[in-house]
Design a protein around this motif. Sequence first.
Motif, PDB file in Angstrom:
ATOM      1  N   LYS A 229       0.818  -1.215   0.000  1.00  0.00           N
ATOM      2  CA  LYS A 229       0.000   0.000   0.000  1.00  0.00           C
ATOM      3  C   LYS A 229       0.852   1.265   0.000  1.00  0.00           C
ATOM      4  CE  LYS A 229      -3.887  -2.211   2.374  1.00  0.00           C
ATOM      5  NZ  LYS A 229      -4.793  -2.169   3.552  1.00  0.00           N
ATOM      6  N   GLY A 230       2.154   1.098  -0.248  1.00  0.00           N
ATOM      7  CA  GLY A 230       3.040   2.253  -0.286  1.00  0.00           C
ATOM      8  C   GLY A 230       3.639   2.561   1.075  1.00  0.00           C
ATOM      9  N   ILE A 231       4.412   3.635   1.118  1.00  0.00           N
ATOM     10  CA  ILE A 231       5.148   4.035   2.316  1.00  0.00           C
ATOM     11  C   ILE A 231       4.626   5.383   2.799  1.00  0.00           C
ATOM     12  CG2 ILE A 231       7.424   4.653   3.234  1.00  0.00           C
ATOM     13  CD1 ILE A 231       8.641   2.926   0.965  1.00  0.00           C
ATOM     14  N   ASP A 232       4.275   5.451   4.079  1.00  0.00           N
ATOM     15  CA  ASP A 232       3.850   6.726   4.672  1.00  0.00           C
ATOM     16  C   ASP A 232       5.043   7.596   5.021  1.00  0.00           C
ATOM     17  OD1 ASP A 232       0.858   6.395   5.071  1.00  0.00           O
ATOM     18  OD2 ASP A 232       1.596   4.590   6.070  1.00  0.00           O
ATOM     19  N   LEU A 233       6.076   6.967   5.593  1.00  0.00           N
ATOM     20  CA  LEU A 233       7.237   7.724   6.065  1.00  0.00           C
ATOM     21  C   LEU A 233       8.504   6.917   5.818  1.00  0.00           C
ATOM     22  CD1 LEU A 233       8.627  10.021   7.677  1.00  0.00           C
ATOM     23  CD2 LEU A 233       8.002   8.824   9.766  1.00  0.00           C
ATOM     24  N   TYR A 234       9.476   7.566   5.195  1.00  0.00           N
ATOM     25  CA  TYR A 234      10.783   6.941   4.984  1.00  0.00           C
ATOM     26  C   TYR A 234      11.827   7.725   5.767  1.00  0.00           C
ATOM     27  CZ  TYR A 234      15.192   5.637   2.700  1.00  0.00           C
ATOM     28  OH  TYR A 234      16.480   5.237   2.458  1.00  0.00           O
ATOM     29  N   PHE A 235      12.514   7.045   6.675  1.00  0.00           N
ATOM     30  CA  PHE A 235      13.591   7.643   7.474  1.00  0.00           C
ATOM     31  C   PHE A 235      14.896   7.315   6.754  1.00  0.00           C
ATOM     32  CE2 PHE A 235      16.478   8.544  10.831  1.00  0.00           C
ATOM     33  CZ  PHE A 235      15.826   9.338  11.763  1.00  0.00           C
ATOM     34  N   ASP A 236      15.449   8.325   6.067  1.00  0.00           N
ATOM     35  CA  ASP A 236      16.560   8.098   5.147  1.00  0.00           C
ATOM     36  C   ASP A 236      17.906   8.441   5.778  1.00  0.00           C
ATOM     37  OD1 ASP A 236      17.996   7.602   2.825  1.00  0.00           O
ATOM     38  OD2 ASP A 236      17.694   9.632   2.053  1.00  0.00           O
ATOM     39  N   ASN A 237      18.786   7.447   5.813  1.00  0.00           N
ATOM     40  CA  ASN A 237      20.150   7.651   6.286  1.00  0.00           C
ATOM     41  C   ASN A 237      21.183   7.454   5.181  1.00  0.00           C
ATOM     42  OD1 ASN A 237      19.787   8.021   9.258  1.00  0.00           O
ATOM     43  ND2 ASN A 237      18.854   6.002   9.096  1.00  0.00           N
ATOM     44  N   VAL A 238      20.722   7.239   3.952  1.00  0.00           N
ATOM     45  CA  VAL A 238      21.614   6.814   2.872  1.00  0.00           C
ATOM     46  C   VAL A 238      21.666   7.795   1.719  1.00  0.00           C
ATOM     47  CG1 VAL A 238      22.079   4.986   1.194  1.00  0.00           C
ATOM     48  CG2 VAL A 238      21.285   4.397   3.482  1.00  0.00           C
ATOM     49  N   GLY A 239      20.504   8.226   1.221  1.00  0.00           N
ATOM     50  CA  GLY A 239      20.453   9.083   0.046  1.00  0.00           C
ATOM     51  C   GLY A 239      20.653   8.292  -1.233  1.00  0.00           C
ATOM     52  N   GLY A 240      20.971   8.984  -2.327  1.00  0.00           N
ATOM     53  CA  GLY A 240      21.325   8.350  -3.581  1.00  0.00           C
ATOM     54  C   GLY A 240      20.253   7.456  -4.171  1.00  0.00           C
ATOM     55  N   ALA A 241      20.700   6.339  -4.732  1.00  0.00           N
ATOM     56  CA  ALA A 241      19.803   5.434  -5.444  1.00  0.00           C
ATOM     57  C   ALA A 241      18.739   4.844  -4.528  1.00  0.00           C
ATOM     58  CB  ALA A 241      20.617   4.309  -6.094  1.00  0.00           C
ATOM     59  N   MET A 242      19.075   4.611  -3.243  1.00  0.00           N
ATOM     60  CA  MET A 242      18.068   4.045  -2.353  1.00  0.00           C
ATOM     61  C   MET A 242      16.935   5.035  -2.107  1.00  0.00           C
ATOM     62  SD  MET A 242      18.396   2.172   1.354  1.00  0.00           S
ATOM     63  CE  MET A 242      19.590   0.988   0.728  1.00  0.00           C
ATOM     64  N   LEU A 243      17.266   6.308  -1.979  1.00  0.00           N
ATOM     65  CA  LEU A 243      16.220   7.315  -1.819  1.00  0.00           C
ATOM     66  C   LEU A 243      15.313   7.333  -3.039  1.00  0.00           C
ATOM     67  CD1 LEU A 243      14.804   9.710  -0.520  1.00  0.00           C
ATOM     68  CD2 LEU A 243      16.669  11.173  -1.328  1.00  0.00           C
ATOM     69  N   ASP A 244      15.884   7.273  -4.233  1.00  0.00           N
ATOM     70  CA  ASP A 244      15.064   7.245  -5.444  1.00  0.00           C
ATOM     71  C   ASP A 244      14.134   6.036  -5.467  1.00  0.00           C
ATOM     72  OD1 ASP A 244      15.657   9.574  -6.940  1.00  0.00           O
ATOM     73  OD2 ASP A 244      17.625   8.766  -7.421  1.00  0.00           O
ATOM     74  N   MET A 245      14.658   4.885  -5.024  1.00  0.00           N
ATOM     75  CA  MET A 245      13.840   3.678  -4.993  1.00  0.00           C
ATOM     76  C   MET A 245      12.657   3.853  -4.042  1.00  0.00           C
ATOM     77  SD  MET A 245      15.042  -0.242  -4.183  1.00  0.00           S
ATOM     78  CE  MET A 245      16.468  -0.075  -5.268  1.00  0.00           C
ATOM     79  N   MET A 246      12.901   4.479  -2.892  1.00  0.00           N
ATOM     80  CA  MET A 246      11.832   4.692  -1.921  1.00  0.00           C
ATOM     81  C   MET A 246      10.801   5.689  -2.446  1.00  0.00           C
ATOM     82  SD  MET A 246      12.492   2.659   0.505  1.00  0.00           S
ATOM     83  CE  MET A 246      13.944   1.611   0.701  1.00  0.00           C
ATOM     84  N   LEU A 247      11.254   6.709  -3.150  1.00  0.00           N
ATOM     85  CA  LEU A 247      10.319   7.710  -3.672  1.00  0.00           C
ATOM     86  C   LEU A 247       9.296   7.081  -4.613  1.00  0.00           C
ATOM     87  CD1 LEU A 247      12.756  10.697  -4.280  1.00  0.00           C
ATOM     88  CD2 LEU A 247      10.925  10.571  -2.573  1.00  0.00           C
ATOM     89  N   LYS A 248       9.695   6.025  -5.309  1.00  0.00           N
ATOM     90  CA  LYS A 248       8.760   5.327  -6.205  1.00  0.00           C
ATOM     91  C   LYS A 248       7.658   4.622  -5.418  1.00  0.00           C
ATOM     92  CE  LYS A 248      12.345   4.346  -9.662  1.00  0.00           C
ATOM     93  NZ  LYS A 248      13.105   3.263 -10.332  1.00  0.00           N
ATOM     94  N   ARG A 249       7.909   4.346  -4.131  1.00  0.00           N
ATOM     95  CA  ARG A 249       6.947   3.604  -3.313  1.00  0.00           C
ATOM     96  C   ARG A 249       6.156   4.509  -2.353  1.00  0.00           C
ATOM     97  NH1 ARG A 249       5.180  -0.353  -5.175  1.00  0.00           N
ATOM     98  NH2 ARG A 249       4.425  -0.937  -3.114  1.00  0.00           N
ATOM     99  N   MET A 250       6.439   5.828  -2.360  1.00  0.00           N
ATOM    100  CA  MET A 250       5.775   6.714  -1.400  1.00  0.00           C
ATOM    101  C   MET A 250       4.293   6.886  -1.719  1.00  0.00           C
ATOM    102  SD  MET A 250       8.214   7.407   0.681  1.00  0.00           S
ATOM    103  CE  MET A 250       7.316   8.580   1.700  1.00  0.00           C
ATOM    104  N   ARG A 251       3.505   6.939  -0.677  1.00  0.00           N
ATOM    105  CA  ARG A 251       2.083   7.241  -0.831  1.00  0.00           C
ATOM    106  C   ARG A 251       1.906   8.732  -1.091  1.00  0.00           C
ATOM    107  NH1 ARG A 251      -1.553   4.702   3.809  1.00  0.00           N
ATOM    108  NH2 ARG A 251      -3.113   5.235   2.244  1.00  0.00           N
TER     109      ARG A 251
END
Length: 352
Positions: A229-251
């Motif tokens: 159902k997507g992601i409500d909140l992403y706590f990012d400690n990495v940035g870069g490609a992983m952040l982009d991957m999470m943005l695709k899953r954000m609600r």
Amino acid sequence: MSVVPSTTRQWILDHHPQKDEKPSQFFKLIEKPLPGPKDLADKQAVIIKPLLLSNDPSQRTWVGAEGSYITVKPGQVMKSWGVGKVVESYKNEFMKGDLVWGMLGWNEYMLFEDPGTHYPPGLSRLTDEQAKDPGSFIAMRLAGLTAYYGLLKCGEATRNDQTIVVSTAAGATGAMAVQIAKHVLKIPNVIGIAGSEEKMSLIKSLGCDFALNYKSPNFEADLGAATPKGIDLYFDNVGGAMLDMMLKRMRTRGRVVACGAIGSYDNDNSNDIAYVKELRRIIMSGVKIHGLNVTHHVADFPNGLRELEGWLREGKLKSLITFFETGFEGVPAGMEQLLSGKNTGKLLTKIV
């Protein structure tokens, strides 16, 4: 009569680090004299022997040429939070043998004179209770407060959220964020990201409903399966490609807490790896990205600490600490261990 050390050794920044340089290559060990007893008395000074030094990913940005909210310039002593013991005091507030907390730096012996010469100013003496476990004391004041303000203030996390994802979940701040999300906020789907089977097992024990290995070739598919159902909140400690991957899953109207970008800290000449490529996703979904600098909340620290210490007493949180034991000459190796990702929880250099 006590013997006051006449000299101290210090690790200073030799030059701003270049890409892929190890800490042992850009720090230099020097020795310098300390004032004699008369000068110490005239200055109402305190001499402290650091015992535990904190290793934090942000320290890598402090020494970079691009600067940070705290900076260390070539020729300056490396800054570090820590707990130390007072070995000589000419201030009424401190007695020999007291354990104190502050920005002690990479000093064999630290000379504390005018609070205005230190960032932040002042020292604080540990209470008898805090002195029983100085490692946990440090973890709560650094990782604990960062996770607290990141989730609750910047991320505006509430019990209405369904899915929270935390990267570097086995690290100091990530482990705290996982525990607050699961055991305080009662989030039904807490997902932690780590890089080994051992760390995945650890974060499951902390409360993660799913533990994902970012090194797996199936990582993106696993993330999709864990966030139907997507992601409500992403706590990012990495940035870069992983952040982009999470943005695709954000609600829609999801939130991202930009706590760190450790994926780029050791690549000063390759800053493009930290750039966000999914800008269109941010615009179309109304995703909010909030940068986290915990010092912006310093006025509220007493309140945050009271809550964290209460949750600790209630068993909702526990401190995860890795001690790196070394003589003073090995202090830079603690930073190297941190950047290599070998630790779990809070990494503290214990000077023996």
